[in-house]
Design a protein around this motif. Sequence first.
Motif, mmCIF file in Angstrom:
data_model
loop_
_atom_site.group_PDB
_atom_site.id
_atom_site.type_symbol
_atom_site.label_atom_id
_atom_site.label_comp_id
_atom_site.label_asym_id
_atom_site.label_seq_id
_atom_site.Cartn_x
_atom_site.Cartn_y
_atom_site.Cartn_z
ATOM 1 N N VAL A 224 107.204 9.766 -36.537
ATOM 2 C CA VAL A 224 105.693 9.400 -36.636
ATOM 3 C C VAL A 224 105.566 8.055 -35.595
ATOM 4 N N GLY A 225 106.720 7.560 -35.080
ATOM 5 C CA GLY A 225 106.733 6.612 -34.046
ATOM 6 C C GLY A 225 106.964 5.388 -34.468
ATOM 7 N N LYS A 226 107.712 5.166 -35.313
ATOM 8 C CA LYS A 226 108.087 3.917 -36.095
ATOM 9 C C LYS A 226 108.860 3.307 -35.188
ATOM 10 N N THR A 227 109.832 3.491 -34.684
ATOM 11 C CA THR A 227 110.614 2.713 -33.538
ATOM 12 C C THR A 227 109.719 2.010 -32.395
ATOM 13 N N THR A 228 108.762 2.896 -31.833
ATOM 14 C CA THR A 228 107.951 2.426 -30.714
ATOM 15 C C THR A 228 106.930 1.327 -31.174
ATOM 16 N N THR A 229 106.713 1.684 -32.558
ATOM 17 C CA THR A 229 105.464 0.677 -33.198
ATOM 18 C C THR A 229 106.132 -0.701 -33.337
ATOM 19 N N ILE A 230 107.500 -0.635 -33.626
ATOM 20 C CA ILE A 230 108.256 -1.949 -33.985
ATOM 21 C C ILE A 230 108.172 -2.676 -32.523
ATOM 22 N N ALA A 231 108.371 -1.991 -31.611
ATOM 23 C CA ALA A 231 108.462 -2.703 -30.208
ATOM 24 C C ALA A 231 106.996 -3.336 -29.836
ATOM 25 N N LYS A 232 106.208 -2.410 -30.131
ATOM 26 C CA LYS A 232 104.778 -2.982 -29.895
ATOM 27 C C LYS A 232 104.515 -4.158 -30.461
ATOM 28 N N VAL A 233 104.770 -4.466 -31.723
ATOM 29 C CA VAL A 233 104.483 -5.493 -32.600
ATOM 30 C C VAL A 233 105.554 -6.568 -32.113
ATOM 31 N N ALA A 234 106.661 -6.373 -31.930
ATOM 32 C CA ALA A 234 107.424 -7.262 -31.448
ATOM 33 C C ALA A 234 107.174 -7.975 -30.169
ATOM 34 N N SER A 235 106.647 -7.201 -29.291
ATOM 35 C CA SER A 235 106.341 -7.417 -27.953
ATOM 36 C C SER A 235 104.738 -8.461 -28.054
ATOM 37 N N LYS A 236 103.927 -7.895 -28.949
ATOM 38 C CA LYS A 236 102.853 -8.949 -29.529
ATOM 39 C C LYS A 236 102.985 -10.435 -29.583
ATOM 40 N N PHE A 237 104.144 -10.389 -30.395
ATOM 41 C CA PHE A 237 104.629 -11.653 -31.115
ATOM 42 C C PHE A 237 105.193 -12.408 -29.971
ATOM 43 N N ARG A 238 106.223 -11.686 -29.229
ATOM 44 C CA ARG A 238 107.003 -12.258 -28.245
ATOM 45 C C ARG A 238 106.292 -12.888 -27.000
ATOM 46 N N VAL A 239 105.597 -11.944 -26.339
ATOM 47 C CA VAL A 239 104.622 -12.235 -25.116
ATOM 48 C C VAL A 239 103.568 -12.913 -25.314
ATOM 49 N N ASP A 240 102.579 -12.335 -26.080
ATOM 50 C CA ASP A 240 101.340 -12.733 -26.312
ATOM 51 C C ASP A 240 101.083 -14.070 -27.144
ATOM 52 N N GLU A 241 102.132 -14.236 -28.196
ATOM 53 C CA GLU A 241 102.057 -15.415 -29.263
ATOM 54 C C GLU A 241 103.203 -16.441 -28.906
ATOM 55 N N LYS A 242 104.201 -15.954 -28.319
ATOM 56 C CA LYS A 242 105.144 -16.689 -27.571
ATOM 57 C C LYS A 242 106.099 -17.157 -28.918
ATOM 58 N N ALA A 257 117.654 6.361 -32.066
ATOM 59 C CA ALA A 257 116.780 5.470 -32.547
ATOM 60 C C ALA A 257 117.334 4.051 -32.454
ATOM 61 N N ALA A 258 118.414 3.622 -32.756
ATOM 62 C CA ALA A 258 119.097 2.413 -32.671
ATOM 63 C C ALA A 258 119.022 1.977 -31.205
ATOM 64 N N GLU A 259 119.575 2.846 -30.323
ATOM 65 C CA GLU A 259 119.678 2.510 -28.929
ATOM 66 C C GLU A 259 118.339 2.372 -28.394
ATOM 67 N N GLN A 260 117.277 3.171 -28.636
ATOM 68 C CA GLN A 260 116.047 2.734 -28.208
ATOM 69 C C GLN A 260 115.459 1.343 -28.592
#
Length: 410
Positions: A224-242, A257-260
């Motif tokens: 369902v794209g779970k790993t990619t979704t986590i990366a997007k959420v992480a990027s939102k917090f890390r990059v946009d919200e510092k 999946a772990a390596e991704q």
Amino acid sequence: MIIKKFIAKTEKEAIENARAELGEGVVVMNVKPVKPKGLFAFLKTPMVEVTVALEEESEKLTAAVSAISNVLASSQSKEEETAVKSTPVVETPEKRDNSGVIKEKRENNSAIEEKLDSLQSLLEQQLQKPEEEKPEPQEEKKEETETDRFMHLLHDTMLDNEVDEKYAQEIIDEIELINKPNIPFDYALANIYQKMILKFGKPSGIEPASNGIKLVFFIGPTGVGKTTTIAKVASKFRVDEKKKVALLTADTYRIAAAEQLRTYANILEVPFRVIYTVEEINKALEDFKDYDYILIDTAGHSHQNTTQKDNMRNIIHSVDDKVESEVHLVLSATTKYKDLISIADSYKEMADYKLIFTKLDETTTLGNLLNLRLYTGASLSYVTYGQNVPDDIEDFNPQKTVKRLLGGKN
């Protein structure tokens, strides 16, 4: 004689119900449509009423009963208009010769006529027992208004967008209660638009903990794209919200999946760790206690695998009373509604969750978002619509989604 009415969607279904209850020997006496009633009657399924009779003594009068059926069928419209109280004259079906002249024949067998008269009288008595039936007044045919046509169109549009029939009809029925006949077109539109937005409820994304770290689990089936979704959420917090973010994975079944996720962590320059036990989660909580978020990927196993579900349940609840945590069930918008129900029920056994829908770019219908929201009662948090990280993710927007469900464009 037993005489009974059966109402169903079709004549065939009503007759089958009659035979199931009374036996194969039933004889159809009368068939008439039952018109739906109400302001939005045109959206409701028409029904058929079938009257059947069953001779209890023997089958010797079957021919006589059949004759009554023919009489009733031919004289039904006249009986409804004039409410004739006298017993109708029994006649054989009319036939035309080649010249078009109608020839009438009467039954001369006096014995059969006696039985017909007896059965006819009994039929009338039985039909009047449940309630005193009177000819239904002819309803004036109402001209379909612009609002009626509009509501019909919205109903069909929701079905085209794969909103479940149950929920589509529920929305129409609720609007029927508050709308008045011939209401303005824009008023009807505003009502149904607002009603659907309220059904979606307020979006519920991931918010910071009131004190300390926030632990977020992402669960869901494979693919369902779970790993990619986590990366997007992480990027939102890390990059946009510092914010300070750490990534963990409990998916020890798929190395890829772990390596991704490790790759995404390296790009974002955030810590990454594979966890195998509850003790390792507790160690991570201690090591990253000064962080804002810990996002945990989980094994995307089949929702029917009991052993793996038990393991995941233990991991999720191991942090209870230690830190603030929440669970997000990641689902694909392309999955069939029947399968989504099965998945949602299975994961509900683990923990309460919010909903994330992925792959909105791979489907033209968004009905399942409303279906699952109403079925589970869970809030929607995010939707994704592509593979690009950190893009292709946004907070769930009920207004935009309802607009799509009602045939609008983004």
